[in-house]
Motif scaffolding. Structure first.
Motif, PDB file in Angstrom:
ATOM      1  N   ILE A  12       5.611 -44.083   1.132  1.00  0.00           N
ATOM      2  CA  ILE A  12       5.998 -42.995   0.147  1.00  0.00           C
ATOM      3  C   ILE A  12       6.515 -43.689  -0.820  1.00  0.00           C
ATOM      4  O   ILE A  12       7.930 -44.034   0.169  1.00  0.00           O
ATOM      5  N   LEU A  13       6.456 -43.183  -1.773  1.00  0.00           N
ATOM      6  CA  LEU A  13       7.009 -44.550  -2.911  1.00  0.00           C
ATOM      7  C   LEU A  13       8.557 -43.772  -3.541  1.00  0.00           C
ATOM      8  O   LEU A  13       8.149 -42.509  -4.014  1.00  0.00           O
ATOM      9  N   HIS A  14       8.893 -43.588  -4.203  1.00  0.00           N
ATOM     10  CA  HIS A  14      10.788 -42.695  -4.697  1.00  0.00           C
ATOM     11  C   HIS A  14      11.366 -43.623  -6.268  1.00  0.00           C
ATOM     12  O   HIS A  14      11.138 -45.113  -5.888  1.00  0.00           O
ATOM     13  N   TYR A  15      12.544 -43.240  -6.834  1.00  0.00           N
ATOM     14  CA  TYR A  15      13.159 -44.210  -7.462  1.00  0.00           C
ATOM     15  C   TYR A  15      14.266 -42.929  -6.727  1.00  0.00           C
ATOM     16  O   TYR A  15      14.426 -42.075  -7.156  1.00  0.00           O
ATOM     17  N   THR A  16      15.181 -44.261  -7.135  1.00  0.00           N
ATOM     18  CA  THR A  16      16.926 -43.347  -6.809  1.00  0.00           C
ATOM     19  C   THR A  16      17.714 -42.590  -7.517  1.00  0.00           C
ATOM     20  O   THR A  16      18.249 -42.363  -7.709  1.00  0.00           O
ATOM     21  N   VAL A  17      17.382 -42.494  -9.407  1.00  0.00           N
ATOM     22  CA  VAL A  17      18.312 -42.005 -10.444  1.00  0.00           C
ATOM     23  C   VAL A  17      19.514 -42.461 -10.675  1.00  0.00           C
ATOM     24  O   VAL A  17      20.451 -41.431 -11.139  1.00  0.00           O
ATOM     25  N   PRO A  45      16.303 -45.075 -13.668  1.00  0.00           N
ATOM     26  CA  PRO A  45      17.126 -44.405 -13.301  1.00  0.00           C
ATOM     27  C   PRO A  45      16.761 -42.804 -13.771  1.00  0.00           C
ATOM     28  O   PRO A  45      17.001 -41.607 -14.124  1.00  0.00           O
ATOM     29  N   GLY A  46      15.538 -43.245 -14.546  1.00  0.00           N
ATOM     30  CA  GLY A  46      14.283 -41.227 -13.645  1.00  0.00           C
ATOM     31  C   GLY A  46      14.962 -41.123 -14.979  1.00  0.00           C
ATOM     32  O   GLY A  46      13.708 -42.231 -15.788  1.00  0.00           O
ATOM     33  N   PHE A  47      14.901 -40.435 -15.210  1.00  0.00           N
ATOM     34  CA  PHE A  47      14.663 -39.898 -16.787  1.00  0.00           C
ATOM     35  C   PHE A  47      15.507 -39.043 -17.548  1.00  0.00           C
ATOM     36  O   PHE A  47      16.634 -38.688 -16.590  1.00  0.00           O
ATOM     37  N   VAL A  48      15.617 -38.596 -18.520  1.00  0.00           N
ATOM     38  CA  VAL A  48      16.440 -38.287 -19.280  1.00  0.00           C
ATOM     39  C   VAL A  48      15.845 -37.145 -20.249  1.00  0.00           C
ATOM     40  O   VAL A  48      15.089 -37.239 -20.535  1.00  0.00           O
ATOM     41  N   ARG A 107      11.703 -35.250 -22.460  1.00  0.00           N
ATOM     42  CA  ARG A 107      12.606 -35.468 -21.793  1.00  0.00           C
ATOM     43  C   ARG A 107      11.056 -37.451 -22.120  1.00  0.00           C
ATOM     44  O   ARG A 107      10.144 -37.890 -21.479  1.00  0.00           O
ATOM     45  N   VAL A 108      12.513 -38.314 -21.705  1.00  0.00           N
ATOM     46  CA  VAL A 108      12.287 -39.972 -21.739  1.00  0.00           C
ATOM     47  C   VAL A 108      12.213 -40.199 -20.094  1.00  0.00           C
ATOM     48  O   VAL A 108      13.587 -40.092 -19.646  1.00  0.00           O
ATOM     49  N   TYR A 109      11.377 -40.905 -19.241  1.00  0.00           N
ATOM     50  CA  TYR A 109      11.238 -42.014 -18.231  1.00  0.00           C
ATOM     51  C   TYR A 109      11.976 -43.192 -19.103  1.00  0.00           C
ATOM     52  O   TYR A 109      11.568 -43.805 -19.553  1.00  0.00           O
ATOM     53  N   ALA A 110      12.254 -44.031 -17.707  1.00  0.00           N
ATOM     54  CA  ALA A 110      12.636 -45.174 -18.039  1.00  0.00           C
ATOM     55  C   ALA A 110      11.555 -45.974 -17.471  1.00  0.00           C
ATOM     56  O   ALA A 110      11.374 -46.303 -16.162  1.00  0.00           O
TER      57      ALA A 110
END
Length: 290
Positions: free
Chosen positions: A49-54, A119-122, A128-131
């Motif tokens: 399982i793959l994640h991002y950390t934010v 960083p995920g998104f803002v 919504r803008v993803y990095a």
């Protein structure tokens, strides 16, 4: 004098009691013979399982290694792109949470987790803008996924994202994670583009309803409502599917292209696995037949 004598006597009696008290017996160790090995076994790791950390690397490492109640087996840094091994693969990391895929629930116990520094998104006034992910970091992720998959013989269709196992609640690794690169590397299956193109006109003429989408999504592996209504939970699952296979538009709209992708994804032979540039390892005998 009498008081000192009493204290001295008490001390002698106490020491005598301690000396004569029976010691707690220690259980003898078992006699273990490791001469024999059963053929009927496989890895406990059934999913990757793959994640991002934010978070940035320093904060990600702190959260994943201290008292943050969350962890993963690996953390892939962005700069420089290095994979950090922070939980032994034989132990359970706390990365999946409340999760499901197909008939499997709460996937922490049967998965290996990879956290990717991002960083995920803002959320902005325009949406919504993803990095993005640096290409060198993705190259490292691909090498790490291949290594884990090879050693544990994880099925390609079980290399999935956090969003897949918790749609709506989680979005990672997000629409900018290049799943297609993993497919091109022979790590995960991908819908046959020719079949998708052939079926799209049909669904433009006869758009499927919400019940059809829910059935196809559930068959593919997602946890999705089955009441036939286009509610927010269903839109979340549709959006999650789109993030991976059609990231140019993940609005959750039940359009013809998404229908064609889902149809092909559920058709035998519809999901293609590219040939890996590396030779496959020998298959061990005796895997579970169930």
């Amino acid at each position: 004098m009498k008081k000192n004598l009493l204290i001295s006597t008490a001390s002698v009696l106490l020491m005598s009691a301690c000396a004569s008290a029976p010691r707690t017996p220690t259980a003898p160790p078992p006699t273990i013979d490791k001469t024999y090995t059963s053929l009927n076994q496989d890895s406990r790791a059934q999913f990757l399982i793959l994640h991002y950390t934010v978070l940035n690397f320093e904060k990600s490492l702190k959260v994943l290694t201290t008292g943050g109640q969350v962890s993963s087996h690996y953390l892939v840094r962005d700069e420089p792109p290095i994979s950090y091994y922070i939980v032994d693969e034989n132990r359970r990391a706390w990365h999946a949470g409340n999760s499901s895929w197909g008939n499997s629930q709460n996937l922490n116990a049967g998965s290996i987790g990879i956290e990717i520094v991002n960083p995920g998104f803002v959320d902005t006034p325009s949406g919504r803008v993803y990095a993005p992910f640096p290409q060198k970091q993705i190259d490292e992720v691909i090498k790490l996924v291949r290594d884990i998959q090879t050693r544990h013989q994880i099925k390609p269709e079980r290399i999935i994202g956090h969003a897949d196992i918790a749609p709506g609640r989680k979005q990672d690794p997000g629409p900018l994670f290049p799943w297609k690169q993993l497919a091109d590397a022979g790590l995960i299956p991908w819908p046959d583009s020719a079949q998708v193109a052939a079926r799209r006109p049909l669904y433009e003429t006869l758009p499927p309803d919400a019940a059809w989408f829910q059935d196809k999504l559930a068959r593919f592996g997602y946890s999705v409502p089955r009441h036939g209504e286009l509610d927010q939970a269903t839109k979340d699952v549709v959006s999650t599917f789109q993030m991976k296979y059609r990231p140019s538009d993940y609005s959750g709209v039940l359009d013809a292209e998404t229908a064609a992708l889902l149809d092909v994804a559920n058709t035998p032979g519809g999901m293609l696995l590219a040939k890996s540039p590396f030779p496959a390892p020998p298959v061990k005998a005796g895997g579970s037949k169930f």
